[in-house]
Structure formats: structure tokens, C-alpha cells
Design an enzyme around this catalytic site. Sequence first.
Site, PDB file in Angstrom:
ATOM      1  CG  ASP A  15      -2.107  -1.163   1.158  1.00 26.88           C
ATOM      2  OD1 ASP A  15      -2.387  -1.440   0.129  1.00 26.88           O
ATOM      3  OD2 ASP A  15      -2.491  -1.465   2.158  1.00 26.88           O
ATOM      4  CE1 TYR A  33       3.605  -6.421   4.071  1.00 32.88           C
ATOM      5  CE2 TYR A  33       3.020  -8.838   4.098  1.00 32.88           C
ATOM      6  CZ  TYR A  33       3.143  -7.651   3.515  1.00 32.88           C
ATOM      7  OH  TYR A  33       2.684  -7.577   2.238  1.00 32.88           O
TER       8      TYR A  33
END
Length: 253
Positions: free
Chosen positions: A55, A115
Amino acid sequence: MQQTKRHFISLSYKGTAYHGWQTQPNALAVQEVLEKALKVFFRTDVETLGCGRTDSGVHASQFFAHLDLPSEIEIVQEKFLKSINSLLPSDIAVSELFEVKNDSHARFDATLRAYQYHIHFKKNPFKTDTSWLIKDELDLPAMQKAASIIKEYEDFGAFCKSNADNFTNICHIQKSEWEVIQNGLIYHVSANRFLRNMVRAIVGTLVDVGKGKIPADAMHQIIQSQNRSVAGASVPACGLFLTQINYPYFNNL
């Protein structure tokens, strides 16, 4: 037809200035900047396909993409890295370019993605773009319990961005835990795949647990609901890092 050889390119980037990895018509993306630099170096158009999307504002300390180059091109690794990094801005760095089998795929062949989400508790000008400042006290044991519950499930529709075009919401989570660091926390999560906005929504829900807004056991009901509106808000992109991509045919740990 021109013969080509497939290559993987390994890179990292600070995502603050970019609208994610994937090229977009009206916004600057990492892929666009990388392909322009590759075109200058190879003197031909080069198309890349990334291991996934990130993103706007999200960072990557490890990212892979594949590209096809004419077979006659000979690559001298040291010369390539020196040149390509001089062509790229300071917030994008290439670490390696290497040949793979022609059917290798940077996105579909990945077996694990990891992540990290970074949180800090005291104002720090050097963390503004790479961590989320939280001034509230957080109940870490409750957050750790809620994070552990996530590993019991596979359907994560409750953490998926509305109207996302996923073919399935099934993800196999391997790690979900918090790490305590000086003046902060890091959330570690890894899985075979992730849904759009999934990690930021999970962290938002875990922080709600830490603030006492919901009990840790409520994570069961939230996940089972498969309803995005039941889960917590998405946290800011600045604290999120893609940190690891694994493939079955080489070890990149």
C-alpha cells in the site's frame, strides 16, 4: 521471436514517497521508478512483475520482482548494481539480479511472506515515517494472547479491505507475535499469503485489545464473523514493513 531469459531482481525501498509498489496512472509508484532506471541501463523497455503489492507509504526491506531480458545481454553483477543504484533515488536500493528458470514467477511461486509493524511510545523525529507513535499504555499480555489466537484460523475475511477482488480469504499463518524493543513494540506476522490491508487491520484490532477496548478472547468472534466492520481500524501505513519473501528454489533468509 527474440529469445529471453528470466531474472529475479532483489530490492528494498522506503515507501513514504510512493503510492505502493505497483505502477498507477496518476501516482508515483516504486515499480515505475525501477522500470525507468532499468530501461536506461539496458537501453530497452523492461517490464517487471513484483512478488506482491504494498500500500501507499508501506516499506519493504526485502522485495523481489521478475523480468525478462534478451538472451544476448551479459550481466556483470558489480557493474550492474553500481549503475542501477546510481540511477535510482536514495529511497530505493537494488541488491541483486540473478537468472532463474523461465517459468519462475515472483508472485505465484512465493511460499512465505513476512511483515513487521513498528510502534514507538515516545516522540522521535527519526521514526516519523517508519513507525506509529502511540502514547497510550498497552496491555501487552492481552495483545500477545490475541495475536496467538490468530494462528488458530485460516479465513481472514474480517481483516480484508471491503470490495477486494480476492479469489479466497484463506491464509495459513505461521507466526503472529509481539516483540518488545526499547521504547516500542514490533508485531511479527508471516503466512503463505495476505489479503489486501490485512496486516494493518490485524494490528488495529490488536491495539484495541491493548487499550482495553475489547477483550483478547473477542478475537475469536471477530475472525468468525468474517465482517470487516467488526474488526479494528487500519493502522497508519508508516509502521509496516515487508521483510521476507521465501521461494522453494533458493534460500534468501
